[in-house]
Design a protein around this motif. Structure first.
Motif, PDB file in Angstrom:
ATOM      1  N   SER A 114      10.513  16.118  -4.745  1.00  0.00           N
ATOM      2  CA  SER A 114      11.530  15.755  -5.748  1.00  0.00           C
ATOM      3  C   SER A 114      10.898  15.628  -7.127  1.00  0.00           C
ATOM      4  O   SER A 114      11.465  16.088  -8.122  1.00  0.00           O
ATOM      5  CB  SER A 114      12.216  14.436  -5.377  1.00  0.00           C
ATOM      6  OG  SER A 114      12.902  14.560  -4.171  1.00  0.00           O
ATOM      7  N   LEU A 115       9.726  15.024  -7.186  1.00  0.00           N
ATOM      8  CA  LEU A 115       9.029  14.887  -8.466  1.00  0.00           C
ATOM      9  C   LEU A 115       8.665  16.255  -9.038  1.00  0.00           C
ATOM     10  O   LEU A 115       8.817  16.490 -10.242  1.00  0.00           O
ATOM     11  CB  LEU A 115       7.777  14.029  -8.311  1.00  0.00           C
ATOM     12  CG  LEU A 115       7.989  12.547  -8.026  1.00  0.00           C
ATOM     13  CD1 LEU A 115       6.662  11.871  -7.719  1.00  0.00           C
ATOM     14  CD2 LEU A 115       8.698  11.880  -9.171  1.00  0.00           C
ATOM     15  N   LEU A 168       0.828  -1.204   0.000  1.00  0.00           N
ATOM     16  CA  LEU A 168       0.000   0.000   0.000  1.00  0.00           C
ATOM     17  C   LEU A 168       0.865   1.258   0.000  1.00  0.00           C
ATOM     18  O   LEU A 168       0.567   2.231  -0.697  1.00  0.00           O
ATOM     19  CB  LEU A 168      -0.911  -0.024   1.226  1.00  0.00           C
ATOM     20  CG  LEU A 168      -2.163   0.821   1.219  1.00  0.00           C
ATOM     21  CD1 LEU A 168      -2.996   0.597  -0.029  1.00  0.00           C
ATOM     22  CD2 LEU A 168      -2.982   0.527   2.461  1.00  0.00           C
ATOM     23  N   LEU A 169       1.939   1.217   0.746  1.00  0.00           N
ATOM     24  CA  LEU A 169       2.869   2.343   0.777  1.00  0.00           C
ATOM     25  C   LEU A 169       3.510   2.541  -0.590  1.00  0.00           C
ATOM     26  O   LEU A 169       3.601   3.675  -1.096  1.00  0.00           O
ATOM     27  CB  LEU A 169       3.938   2.097   1.838  1.00  0.00           C
ATOM     28  CG  LEU A 169       4.905   3.246   2.102  1.00  0.00           C
ATOM     29  CD1 LEU A 169       4.178   4.473   2.623  1.00  0.00           C
ATOM     30  CD2 LEU A 169       5.975   2.806   3.079  1.00  0.00           C
ATOM     31  N   LEU A 170       3.917   1.451  -1.223  1.00  0.00           N
ATOM     32  CA  LEU A 170       4.508   1.527  -2.561  1.00  0.00           C
ATOM     33  C   LEU A 170       3.509   2.108  -3.558  1.00  0.00           C
ATOM     34  O   LEU A 170       3.866   2.966  -4.371  1.00  0.00           O
ATOM     35  CB  LEU A 170       4.963   0.138  -3.014  1.00  0.00           C
ATOM     36  CG  LEU A 170       5.534   0.050  -4.424  1.00  0.00           C
ATOM     37  CD1 LEU A 170       6.802   0.881  -4.554  1.00  0.00           C
ATOM     38  CD2 LEU A 170       5.799  -1.396  -4.796  1.00  0.00           C
ATOM     39  N   VAL A 171       2.259   1.678  -3.465  1.00  0.00           N
ATOM     40  CA  VAL A 171       1.231   2.205  -4.360  1.00  0.00           C
ATOM     41  C   VAL A 171       1.057   3.712  -4.151  1.00  0.00           C
ATOM     42  O   VAL A 171       0.915   4.465  -5.119  1.00  0.00           O
ATOM     43  CB  VAL A 171      -0.111   1.451  -4.146  1.00  0.00           C
ATOM     44  CG1 VAL A 171      -1.267   2.158  -4.840  1.00  0.00           C
ATOM     45  CG2 VAL A 171       0.016   0.016  -4.628  1.00  0.00           C
ATOM     46  N   SER A 172       1.098   4.166  -2.898  1.00  0.00           N
ATOM     47  CA  SER A 172       0.954   5.604  -2.652  1.00  0.00           C
ATOM     48  C   SER A 172       2.124   6.387  -3.251  1.00  0.00           C
ATOM     49  O   SER A 172       1.934   7.484  -3.773  1.00  0.00           O
ATOM     50  CB  SER A 172       0.800   5.899  -1.161  1.00  0.00           C
ATOM     51  OG  SER A 172       2.006   5.761  -0.470  1.00  0.00           O
ATOM     52  N   PHE A 173       3.320   5.814  -3.209  1.00  0.00           N
ATOM     53  CA  PHE A 173       4.482   6.470  -3.826  1.00  0.00           C
ATOM     54  C   PHE A 173       4.330   6.486  -5.348  1.00  0.00           C
ATOM     55  O   PHE A 173       4.614   7.492  -5.996  1.00  0.00           O
ATOM     56  CB  PHE A 173       5.777   5.761  -3.436  1.00  0.00           C
ATOM     57  CG  PHE A 173       6.372   6.259  -2.148  1.00  0.00           C
ATOM     58  CD1 PHE A 173       7.484   7.072  -2.150  1.00  0.00           C
ATOM     59  CD2 PHE A 173       5.813   5.911  -0.927  1.00  0.00           C
ATOM     60  CE1 PHE A 173       8.052   7.538  -0.970  1.00  0.00           C
ATOM     61  CE2 PHE A 173       6.364   6.360   0.261  1.00  0.00           C
ATOM     62  CZ  PHE A 173       7.478   7.176   0.240  1.00  0.00           C
ATOM     63  N   LEU A 174       3.868   5.374  -5.910  1.00  0.00           N
ATOM     64  CA  LEU A 174       3.691   5.299  -7.364  1.00  0.00           C
ATOM     65  C   LEU A 174       2.576   6.225  -7.845  1.00  0.00           C
ATOM     66  O   LEU A 174       2.688   6.833  -8.914  1.00  0.00           O
ATOM     67  CB  LEU A 174       3.422   3.862  -7.793  1.00  0.00           C
ATOM     68  CG  LEU A 174       4.598   2.897  -7.631  1.00  0.00           C
ATOM     69  CD1 LEU A 174       4.170   1.472  -7.967  1.00  0.00           C
ATOM     70  CD2 LEU A 174       5.782   3.327  -8.480  1.00  0.00           C
ATOM     71  N   MET A 175       1.519   6.354  -7.062  1.00  0.00           N
ATOM     72  CA  MET A 175       0.412   7.231  -7.431  1.00  0.00           C
ATOM     73  C   MET A 175       0.826   8.701  -7.432  1.00  0.00           C
ATOM     74  O   MET A 175       0.204   9.521  -8.115  1.00  0.00           O
ATOM     75  CB  MET A 175      -0.780   7.025  -6.498  1.00  0.00           C
ATOM     76  CG  MET A 175      -1.497   5.714  -6.705  1.00  0.00           C
ATOM     77  SD  MET A 175      -2.112   5.492  -8.391  1.00  0.00           S
ATOM     78  CE  MET A 175      -3.252   6.847  -8.514  1.00  0.00           C
ATOM     79  N   ALA A 176       1.865   9.028  -6.682  1.00  0.00           N
ATOM     80  CA  ALA A 176       2.342  10.413  -6.658  1.00  0.00           C
ATOM     81  C   ALA A 176       2.866  10.835  -8.030  1.00  0.00           C
ATOM     82  O   ALA A 176       2.769  12.014  -8.389  1.00  0.00           O
ATOM     83  CB  ALA A 176       3.432  10.581  -5.603  1.00  0.00           C
TER      84      ALA A 176
END
Length: 121
Positions: free
Chosen positions: A111-112, A35-43
């Motif tokens: 950063s993005l 879920l944490l990875l998905v939140s980073f990817l959704m950013a």
């Protein structure tokens, strides 16, 4: 300095802060790394949608994009100092154990934003 860019950065900060305040406990959960990875990817698409159309709409040239990206990112970066210091007050639905994840997500998102200012030509 463009006040429009700073204002856009402030509005993005408000939106992100409200999302984390009211919904962050659904995706920043200690031990739920997928879920944490998905939140980073959704950013990634969220930042893309929040910056590139803005650059286009405001007619920001490629040569001025880095300055615009900095002006967009800095207000939120400064305000998030206080969000982190007063984490339990600003984000009452988030557990204290999620503060490192939240902080990492902020660094990622800023950063993005800054990366969108890099000219790819």
């Amino acid at each position: 300095m463009s006040v429009r860019n700073v204002l856009w950065g402030f509005l993005l900060w408000i939106a992100a802060t409200m999302i984390f305040r009211f919904f962050g406990h659904h995706f920043l959960i200690q031990g739920h790394y997928i879920l944490l990875l998905v939140s980073f990817l959704m950013a990634i698409p969220l930042i893309f949608v929040a910056t590139y159309p803005y650059y286009h709409f405001m007619k920001i040239s490629d040569s001025n994009r880095m300055l615009a990206a900095i002006q967009i990112a800095v207000p939120g970066m400064i305000l998030d100092i206080f969000s982190i210091i007063f984490f339990t007050l600003v984000f009452p639905n988030l557990h204290n154990d999620t503060l490192p994840y939240f902080s990492a997500w902020l660094l990622w998102a800023y950063s993005l934003i800054l990366l969108t200012g890099i000219r790819l030509k």
